[in-house]
Design an enzyme around this catalytic site. Structure first.
Site, PDB file in Angstrom:
ATOM      1  N   GLU A 177    -162.932 -30.960  94.572  1.00  0.00           N
ATOM      2  CA  GLU A 177    -163.537 -30.684  93.209  1.00  0.00           C
ATOM      3  C   GLU A 177    -163.826 -29.356  92.812  1.00  0.00           C
ATOM      4  O   GLU A 177    -163.304 -28.728  91.947  1.00  0.00           O
ATOM      5  CB  GLU A 177    -164.741 -31.450  92.758  1.00  0.00           C
ATOM      6  CG  GLU A 177    -165.579 -31.230  91.563  1.00  0.00           C
ATOM      7  CD  GLU A 177    -166.649 -31.944  91.476  1.00  0.00           C
ATOM      8  OE1 GLU A 177    -167.153 -32.853  92.189  1.00  0.00           O
ATOM      9  OE2 GLU A 177    -167.198 -31.761  90.420  1.00  0.00           O
TER      10      GLU A 177
ATOM     11  N   GLU B 146    -177.617 -37.330  86.124  1.00  0.00           N
ATOM     12  CA  GLU B 146    -176.423 -37.182  84.910  1.00  0.00           C
ATOM     13  C   GLU B 146    -176.444 -38.392  84.066  1.00  0.00           C
ATOM     14  O   GLU B 146    -175.269 -38.821  83.889  1.00  0.00           O
ATOM     15  CB  GLU B 146    -175.276 -37.072  85.736  1.00  0.00           C
ATOM     16  CG  GLU B 146    -175.488 -35.737  86.585  1.00  0.00           C
ATOM     17  CD  GLU B 146    -173.964 -35.216  87.312  1.00  0.00           C
ATOM     18  OE1 GLU B 146    -173.142 -36.078  87.761  1.00  0.00           O
ATOM     19  OE2 GLU B 146    -174.104 -33.939  87.493  1.00  0.00           O
TER      20      GLU B 146
ATOM     21  N   ASP C 117    -174.247 -28.839  94.320  1.00  0.00           N
ATOM     22  CA  ASP C 117    -173.292 -29.713  94.048  1.00  0.00           C
ATOM     23  C   ASP C 117    -171.990 -29.277  94.892  1.00  0.00           C
ATOM     24  O   ASP C 117    -171.076 -28.917  93.860  1.00  0.00           O
ATOM     25  CB  ASP C 117    -173.111 -29.838  92.685  1.00  0.00           C
ATOM     26  CG  ASP C 117    -171.988 -31.002  92.403  1.00  0.00           C
ATOM     27  OD1 ASP C 117    -171.609 -31.733  93.206  1.00  0.00           O
ATOM     28  OD2 ASP C 117    -171.809 -31.189  91.099  1.00  0.00           O
TER      29      ASP C 117
HETATM   30  C1  BDP Z   1    -170.678 -33.867  90.628  1.00  0.00           C
HETATM   31  C2  BDP Z   1    -169.429 -34.289  89.826  1.00  0.00           C
HETATM   32  C3  BDP Z   1    -169.416 -35.467  89.103  1.00  0.00           C
HETATM   33  C4  BDP Z   1    -170.072 -36.672  89.961  1.00  0.00           C
HETATM   34  C5  BDP Z   1    -171.389 -36.061  90.341  1.00  0.00           C
HETATM   35  C6  BDP Z   1    -172.029 -36.810  91.561  1.00  0.00           C
HETATM   36  O1  BDP Z   1    -169.011 -33.129  89.085  1.00  0.00           O
HETATM   37  O2  BDP Z   1    -167.957 -35.932  88.466  1.00  0.00           O
HETATM   38  O3  BDP Z   1    -170.295 -37.721  89.255  1.00  0.00           O
HETATM   39  O4  BDP Z   1    -171.271 -34.763  91.180  1.00  0.00           O
HETATM   40  O5  BDP Z   1    -171.869 -36.730  92.671  1.00  0.00           O
HETATM   41  O6  BDP Z   1    -170.075 -32.847  91.499  1.00  0.00           O
HETATM   42  O7  BDP Z   1    -172.658 -38.108  91.133  1.00  0.00           O
END
Ligand code: BDP
Length: 670
Positions: free
Chosen positions: A371, A270, A343
């Site tokens: 989340e 990301e 996720d």
């Molecule tokens: C996702 C989230 C994000 C996190 C990412 C992570 O939406 O905010 O930074 O995972 O775990 O669940 O790195």
């Protein structure tokens, strides 16, 4: 319990903590009597033993307690943090080979007392399943908390190191009481500034508060720190200068915090920097940091949460990148894998990496913060979900577990009073993953609310059903990631964002069309993700006739009239799941109303208000998903279902004005 609290209230009216908002939830599950004045015998003294003695002295209501450090075979076999508790003729003896072990024994004894256990013939041996039971805070230096729904960060970075909020110690105490022994203080999307010397002094101040409670501090680090903070031309893990920079930084950290735990790293994920930026592997990156930490006994927790926009199936990517690296990580590296391959969805099958890297230390990353499960608005007890994971992944195959924290600076720590149960459950399962969800819920309810079966029984049932209910009203039968863009709160299966990565959009996951719904991950016609599982399981997942219903649309794309195991059509089964979820949410609300006599007005009101939101959200989810999917299926809702309350065209206009850091308020919701 209520009587006890009244007595304490009368004796300690002057105490600040008992003032106006006595039931603000700040006492968590630690609500013991504080006037017991027990006799506690211990020949030794230390910061940790003082905590153990103090806890017992103020709360233990039985005879004398003896604390002994024991180095005999029995205790050494229980490891560094294990302990024994034995009732003798005139006392109770707590034994352990470490001070932390004695502290855990003290909390165990008090828990037995608070949950009404028989204390006459105790003969307990405990050994934690994992040496590392760790919370991950996604807290930013500016005080925001990524995916945090309980206010701002607990860490007052601006005031540290001079000012120490009393909540730091309360936090450490709560963690120690459930066996958590490590904390990563900052977000995995880490600011390089975290490693600035000034900030390290702040970290040291927190480490000093946590140490007596057996808690080590860790930091998330930004892989580009040598370049961004150190001014080096790059952060290539095979560059000697880069390694020297990390060595120097590590030395500085350990000079301040001799028991510093190590680093957590999100790399090449990301948009975060990482070794792949230089054509190196994850192992090159992790091992370089591991070499720098090794002389001090520090660990690297290297995350396997990686995926890029080009691959065909996001669920396959972590496996594709990490499996080839099995056996190449140094022994102080642990690869940290999220429980599922995508996720933290409301329900996922386990990540196939857990059964694919036999020569690598692995740890599970569970998400305590909700989340994707209604933020701090929905009552969702997560222990059953984590137990489901441990049903597939043998606890012994892991080296550690981490939980993404749901803690913030709100008075009740977690936003929802029942979200405290998830913090609690994480700690208990990290200590013993074989504990049942029932036992955890019961312990928590008795300590947090009331030890009265008319309260505990219905509430336990409600907690145990809550995860299944949330999955049903949000994403049943293996559906996943059909959330609104970015904030991950409400439904938006139709969501389209110009120029967005396809794997960030719901349609990538649900694949709904006239021909049916679901992501085909089967090996014959689909992405072949099923083949990443061990053969026996792969076969089960691969065939829609044998695939468990809860993962059906995770692994298969099926026609709307597909015949389910019970003979219904897929469409009918899907509709009934949404309906069941909603009706269970309504039932939860009704049960809570009946609990009014057992709960103080403040906590009763807070939970009632959120259950109201939860029920409305369940209606919203059901209407949004079924009305939208109906545009493809063209089929009628089965008879007997609650009629939709909303119109699809109205729901499509809903845009919640919330960010990653907020929970929506009642007024914002449809
Ligand atoms: C996702 C989230 C994000 C996190 C990412 C992570 O939406 O905010 O930074 O995972 O775990 O669940 O790195």
């Amino acid at each position: 319990m209520v009587k006890k609290l009244l007595a304490v209230g009368l004796f300690f009216v002057g105490l600040a903590c008992m003032s106006a908002s006595a039931e603000d939830g700040s006492r968590l599950w630690l609500r013991q009597d504080i006037a017991a004045q027990a006799t506690v015998c211990c020949k030794l003294q230390s910061a940790t033993l003082d905590k153990a003695k103090e806890e017992l002295r103020k709360s233990w209501q039985g005879g004398p307690v003896i604390l002994e450090l024991c180095y005999d075979a029995e205790h050494t076999a229980l490891g560094k943090e294990g302990y024994t508790i034995k009732t003798l003729s005139d006392s109770v003896r707590l034994g352990a080979s470490s001070e932390a072990g004695l502290l855990y024994a003290a909390y165990h004894l008090l828990r037995l007392q608070e949950t009404g256990a028989a204390l006459e013939r105790l003969d307990i041996k405990e050994k934690p399943a994992y040496d590392l039971r760790i919370l991950n805070h996604w807290d930013n230096p500016d005080g925001t908390v990524e995916r945090g729904y309980a206010g701002h960060s607990l860490w007052e970075w601006n005031e540290l190191p001079e000012t120490l909020s009393p909540r730091y110690e309360a936090y450490a105490r709560a963690n120690a009481s459930i066996g958590i022994n490590g904390t990563v203080l900052n977000n995995v999307n880490a600011s390089p500034n975290m490693l600035e010397s000034g900030n390290l002094k702040k970290v040291k101040a927190l480490a000093d508060v946590f140490r007596p409670y057996g808690i080590k501090v860790y930091l998330s680090v930004n892989f580009a720190s040598p370049a961004v903070l150190g001014g080096l031309p790059n952060a290539d893990p095979l560059d000697e200068g880069v390694f020297e920079w990390w060595k120097g930084k590590v030395k500085e950290i350990y000079s301040l915090i001799p028991d510093f735990g190590g680093f957590l790293v999100k790399a090449n994920s990301e948009g975060q920097p990482g070794p792949c930026d230089y054509g190196r592997t994850h192992a090159d990156g992790a091992n370089m940091l591991a070499r720098a930490l090794k002389p001090y006994g520090g660990l690297v927790m290297w995350r396997a949460f990686v995926y890029n926009p080009t691959e065909h199936d996001r669920a396959k990517q972590a496996y594709a990148e990490f499996k080839p690296l099995d056996g190449t990580f140094l022994d102080n590296v642990i690869v940290q894998v999220k429980n599922g391959p995508i996720d933290f969805q409301p329900r996922e099958p386990y990540s196939p990496l857990f059964t694919a890297m036999p020569h690598t230390s692995l740890m599970a990353e569970l998400q305590i913060t909700q989340e994707y499960l209604g933020h701090s608005n929905h009552l969702v007890f997560l222990a059953p979900m984590w137990k489901e994971f441990f049903g597939y992944v043998r606890p012994e195959s892991l080296r550690a577990v981490a939980g993404v924290s749901n803690i913030g600076n709100e008075a009740n720590w977690c936003g929802h009073d029942f979200a405290q149960a998830n913090w609690y459950a994480f700690g208990r399962l990290a200590w013993n993953p074989r504990m049942s969800s029932e036992d955890i819920a019961e312990e928590w309810l008795k300590q947090t609310f009331a030890d009265d079966s008319s309260f505990v029984c219905p509430m336990k049932k409600m907690m145990l059903e809550s995860h299944e209910a949330a999955v049903s009203y949000m994403m049943p039968l293996g559906l996943h990631h059909i959330f609104a863009w970015n904030h991950h709160y409400g439904p938006e299966p139709w969501c389209e964002v110009e120029g967005a990565r396809p794997d960030w959009l719901p349609s990538y996951y649900h694949q709904a069309g006239k021909d049916g719904i679901g992501f085909d991950r089967s090996s014959r016609t689909g992405s072949g993700a099923t083949a990443q599982y061990p053969d026996s399981l792969a076969r089960v997942f691969d065939n829609p006739q044998t695939c468990p219903d809860e993962f059906l649309l995770w692994f298969h794309h099926l026609p709307w009239d597909f015949k389910m195991k019970d003979g219904r059509t897929l469409w009918d089964a899907l509709c009934c799941k949404y309906e069941d979820g909603l009706q269970t949410a309504r039932k939860m609300q009704a049960v809570w109303t009946e609990m009014k006599p057992y709960v103080d007005a403040e906590r009763y009101g807070r939970v009632a208000e959120r259950l109201d939101i939860q029920v409305n959200d369940a209606v919203w989810w059901k209407d949004a998903c079924l009305l939208y999917f109906q545009t493809f299926s063209g089929m009628k809702l089965p008879a007997g279902m609650e009629k939709p309350k909303h119109k699809l065209k109205d729901l499509k206009k809903v845009k919640l004005p919330i960010s990653n850091y907020e929970r929506p308020a009642r007024e914002m919701l449809p």
